[in-house]
Write an enzyme that holds these catalytic residues in place. Structure first.
Site, short mmCIF file in Angstrom:
data_model
loop_
_atom_site.label_atom_id
_atom_site.label_comp_id
_atom_site.label_asym_id
_atom_site.label_seq_id
_atom_site.Cartn_x
_atom_site.Cartn_y
_atom_site.Cartn_z
N MET A 86 26.34 27.95 32.70
CA MET A 86 25.08 27.56 32.07
C MET A 86 24.50 28.66 31.19
O MET A 86 23.67 28.39 30.33
CB MET A 86 24.06 27.16 33.14
CG MET A 86 24.28 25.77 33.70
SD MET A 86 22.87 25.16 34.65
CE MET A 86 22.92 26.23 36.07
N GLY A 87 24.93 29.90 31.42
CA GLY A 87 24.41 30.99 30.60
C GLY A 87 24.68 30.76 29.12
O GLY A 87 23.83 31.08 28.26
N ASN A 126 22.27 31.25 41.27
CA ASN A 126 21.88 30.57 42.51
C ASN A 126 21.86 31.58 43.66
O ASN A 126 22.58 31.44 44.64
CB ASN A 126 22.84 29.42 42.82
CG ASN A 126 22.59 28.20 41.96
OD1 ASN A 126 21.45 27.89 41.64
ND2 ASN A 126 23.65 27.52 41.59
N SER A 148 18.59 24.24 36.81
CA SER A 148 19.39 23.03 36.98
C SER A 148 19.56 22.35 35.62
O SER A 148 18.70 22.46 34.76
CB SER A 148 18.71 22.07 37.97
OG SER A 148 19.52 20.94 38.23
N GLY A 149 20.65 21.65 35.47
CA GLY A 149 20.91 20.97 34.20
C GLY A 149 22.35 20.99 33.79
O GLY A 149 22.80 20.17 32.98
N GLY A 150 23.11 21.95 34.34
CA GLY A 150 24.55 22.01 34.07
C GLY A 150 24.89 22.07 32.60
O GLY A 150 24.14 22.60 31.78
N LYS A 206 15.15 26.14 44.43
CA LYS A 206 16.46 25.73 43.92
C LYS A 206 17.46 25.56 45.07
O LYS A 206 18.33 24.68 45.02
CB LYS A 206 16.98 26.77 42.92
CG LYS A 206 18.34 26.44 42.29
CD LYS A 206 18.34 25.07 41.61
CE LYS A 206 19.50 24.86 40.64
NZ LYS A 206 20.82 25.21 41.10
N HIS A 217 16.69 22.25 46.52
CA HIS A 217 17.13 21.29 45.49
C HIS A 217 18.63 21.02 45.63
O HIS A 217 19.08 19.87 45.64
CB HIS A 217 16.81 21.86 44.11
CG HIS A 217 17.48 21.18 42.95
ND1 HIS A 217 18.81 21.40 42.63
CD2 HIS A 217 17.01 20.32 42.01
CE1 HIS A 217 19.12 20.69 41.57
NE2 HIS A 217 18.05 20.03 41.16
N GLU A 266 20.87 17.78 46.76
CA GLU A 266 21.99 17.33 45.93
C GLU A 266 23.23 17.05 46.78
O GLU A 266 23.94 16.06 46.56
CB GLU A 266 22.29 18.39 44.88
CG GLU A 266 23.47 18.10 43.97
CD GLU A 266 23.80 19.30 43.10
OE1 GLU A 266 24.95 19.78 43.16
OE2 GLU A 266 22.90 19.77 42.38
N ARG A 293 32.05 18.75 53.18
CA ARG A 293 32.71 19.58 52.17
C ARG A 293 33.78 20.46 52.81
O ARG A 293 34.86 20.67 52.24
CB ARG A 293 31.68 20.43 51.43
CG ARG A 293 30.75 19.60 50.56
CD ARG A 293 30.06 20.42 49.51
NE ARG A 293 29.22 19.57 48.68
CZ ARG A 293 28.70 19.94 47.52
NH1 ARG A 293 28.94 21.15 47.04
NH2 ARG A 293 27.96 19.11 46.82
#
Length: 295
Positions: free
Chosen positions: A1-2, A87, A113-115, A163, A166, A170, A261
């Site tokens: 995301m950076g 994160n 968040s937003g990917g 986060k 959040h 998710e 997972r």
């Protein structure tokens, strides 16, 4: 995301200097005519920025981020501001902020968040730190976020704490979608799961961005034949479960989604073998041997 953050800031007419551990990635941002400049290292990055500086780190949580923050602590000056956007565990953020504060350097922890969609659609930002530091960086958040998509949620650590939860939520949402669509895939009806996902997007109680993405995924691969079921976790789900335990808050859905997972990474389980053996011992139930043959 950076990458997306840097490009969106540059498009928003902010002066952006980028640095990456892989130099080619920084050079690419400068070559794409996005308006960014490429630095060759953290020292070069700091030297290029006007004071008071704002430096945003976007790295994997843990040791790598610690090393970057420690290096920047020696390079930045009093009055500069460091925004940490990984994160990270909120406890690490509080520790880092204390260390930087001793040198007069501000600190904000930004849950992002937003990917990969954030570049064009805007990010969601949850920010922890002082009011003063937040006010300094707010023009950046306003450029990065969707409308009403950023907030100063509390003191240092609060951004990464929000986060963390959040991402725990998710985990549960993803698990519910996975289980539901597996039932649909296994049933006797010849269902088009892309069609089902798409119709649920319009007026259904479960409509969501994740459902939009499910429709996209099924359109590309109707039975997900190109994928394996291996699902990694990056820490936030574990921390959310641990926090729930510390606070005596029941969180069975998030906890079980984390456990699933772990299960996704096993081809076979010793637990399953023992359960199979015991069912055969007490009830004569059929078992399969290591070759897959039934007995």
């Amino acid at each position: 995301m950076g990458n997306g953050l840097a490009r969106r800031l540059a498009r928003g007419d902010h002066r952006v200097v980028v640095q990456n551990r892989t130099q080619d990635k920084a050079d690419t941002l400068a070559d794409e005519e996005e308006g960014a400049e490429a630095a060759t290292g953290l020292d070069d990055l700091v030297a290029r920025l006007n004071t008071p500086r704002v430096v945003w780190t976007m790295l994997p949580a843990g040791k790598v981020t610690d090393e970057a923050v420690d290096a920047l602590a020696d390079l930045l000056d009093e009055g500069d501001l460091l925004i940490e956007g990984s994160n990270s565990n909120y406890k690490d953020s509080k520790r880092r902020a204390e260390k930087l504060s001793a040198k007069g350097i501000g600190f904000l922890d930004a849950g992002v968040s937003g990917g990969i969609w954030g570049l064009d659609e805007g990010f969601c930002l949850m920010v922890g730190g002082t009011e003063e530091s937040f006010a300094t960086a707010e023009p950046l958040f306003a450029t990065l976020a969707q409308d009403e998509g950023y907030a100063h949620v509390g003191s240092v650590g609060a951004g990464h704490y929000v986060k963390m939860v959040h991402n725990g939520i998710e985990y549960g949402l993803l698990q519910a979608f996975g289980e539901g669509f597996e039932i649909l895939e296994a049933c006797d009806y010849d269902l088009d799961l892309s069609q089902v996902a798409n119709v649920w997007r319009h007026g259904s109680v479960v409509r969501s961005w994740l459902l939009d993405l499910a429709a996209n995924a099924y359109a590309k691969d109707p039975h997900l034949d190109k994928l394996t079921g291996y699902v990694e976790d990056s820490g936030e789900g574990r921390w959310t479960v641990a926090e729930a335990i510390d606070l005596d808050v029941p969180a069975p859905v998030i906890t079980l989604s984390l456990q699933m997972r772990f299960r996704s990474r096993q081809e076979d389980t010793y637990t399953g073998k023992l359960i199979s053996a015991l069912r055969n011992e007490f009830g004569g139930h059929a078992i399969r041997d290591a070759t897959g043959e039934g007995k």
